[in-house]
Design a protein around this motif. Structure first.
Motif, short mmCIF file in Angstrom:
data_model
loop_
_atom_site.label_atom_id
_atom_site.label_comp_id
_atom_site.label_asym_id
_atom_site.label_seq_id
_atom_site.Cartn_x
_atom_site.Cartn_y
_atom_site.Cartn_z
N GLU A 245 0.83 -1.20 0.00
CA GLU A 245 0.00 0.00 0.00
C GLU A 245 0.86 1.26 0.00
N ASP B 188 -0.31 2.19 -3.50
CA ASP B 188 -1.58 2.89 -3.25
C ASP B 188 -1.35 4.32 -2.79
N GLU C 194 0.31 5.96 6.05
CA GLU C 194 -0.12 4.62 5.66
C GLU C 194 -0.51 3.85 6.92
#
Length: 337
Positions: A136, A140, A269
């Motif tokens: 991620e 992301d 995150e």
């Protein structure tokens, strides 16, 4: 069913820092799977929550933590569609629910992946939380593109840790980035190189070390250790229009103004965000875990398992927490039931 938890936040050396107890086996509904757990791994978040969740109170019911597991699907909720009874699965869980330190666990199938077929149970248990966090962070949050960003530099703070170990591999093998990791001890330096880091620098003299290798500034920074402690240095070494991602908290407000002139992007995150808020893209974690499983099965990346403790016991859970609290662990520690 057997579970291990705590009623009060105590030092790991205390007898009741973890206690074994019995609890009723849960029944799955909706998107939930009932999973019979066969292995778990321990992450820094485990001991941090153990130390803080019941600091000034004594809980009536022991709190069950733990967020990495490999298990076998035993029964299904009425909205499930991705798995069947008997499937081997792996996942990192949901911080708002009972954790994996138990014989059985309910888990939303949308944050569960199929266990990598070619990995042993302990090798697979080492992956989910750190794999999701690293993936991620890179794909992301920063949205690294292997063609567009090929050769760009990423600095990974705490390269030998659980998240860093996976991030090095993903950044190199999937992101096509030039990977710089921080480490100081000979064994952690070697580990980072084995994971695929192009350069390993000592975090105690970060600016000077980066200058020595000809990368005084970097495109991306992944902070997996101490954002507040590195903040001013990070602001200096990030390139204009770079991107910083951090998984660590700061006890004091950070001065974001020092990033303004360079138009630097900063992202938090937290792997639990999707499950905590049941986000519209919650099933993205199911997809990521299956993608990571494919990478592992194909040998493109490898498990970061370093230690396996046999037996789901209070003693083994305490030992795993002691190891994490030392701050000197390399890779991941797994408890196999």
């Amino acid at each position: 069913m057997k579970a291990i938890g705590f009623k009060k936040s105590l030092p790991i050396t205390e007898k009741e820092s973890f206690i074994e107890f019995d609890i009723e086996k849960p029944i799955p509904m909706g998107y939930d799977l009932l999973v019979k757990i066969v292995a778990i791994s321990v992450n820094p978040v485990d001991f941090k929550i153990r130390q803080s969740a019941a600091k000034d109170i004594v809980l009536d019911t022991p709190k069950i933590i733990g967020w990495d597991a490999v298990g076998i699907v035993e029964s299904l909720g009425d909205k499930t569609s991705r798995f069947k009874v008997g499937d081997e699965v792996y996942y990192a869980g949901d911080i708002t629910r009972n954790g994996s330190n138990a014989e059985y666990q309910l888990i939303d199938e949308r944050i569960v992946g199929h266990k990598p077929k070619n990995l042993s149970i302990p090798e697979a248990a080492a992956i989910p939380l750190t794999g999701l966090t690293a993936y991620e962070s890179l794909f992301d949050r920063i949205k690294v593109d292997s063609e567009r960003d090929k050769g760009k530099t990423v600095l990974i703070l705490a390269g030998a840790g659980g998240v860093g170990s996976i991030a090095i591999q993903l950044a190199k093998k999937i992101g096509n980035l030039t990977v710089i990791a921080t480490a100081s001890r000979p064994d952690s330096v070697k580990w980072c190189k084995d994971m695929g880091a192009d350069y390993v620098v000592n975090h105690y003299n970060l600016k000077e070390e980066l200058e020595k290798i000809g990368h005084s500034q970097v495109n991306y920074i992944l902070d997996f250790v101490d954002l507040e402690g590195y903040w001013e240095t990070i602001a200096e070494i990030i390139k204009p229009q770079g991107h910083i991602v951090s998984i660590t908290a700061s006890s004091n407000p950070l001065n974001l103004n020092i990033l303004k002139a360079k138009s630097v992007t900063f992202s938090w995150e937290l792997m639990y965000t999707r499950s905590m808020y049941t986000t519209d893209d919650i099933e993205r974690q199911h997809e990521i875990l299956n993608q990571i499983a494919s990478l592992l099965d194909d040998g493109i990346i490898k498990s970061t398992l370093t230690t396996t403790l046999k037996g789901f016991t209070v003693e083994n859970l305490k030992e795993a927490h002691r190891m994490q609290e030392s701050g000197k662990t390399i890779g991941k520690t797994v408890i196999q039931f």
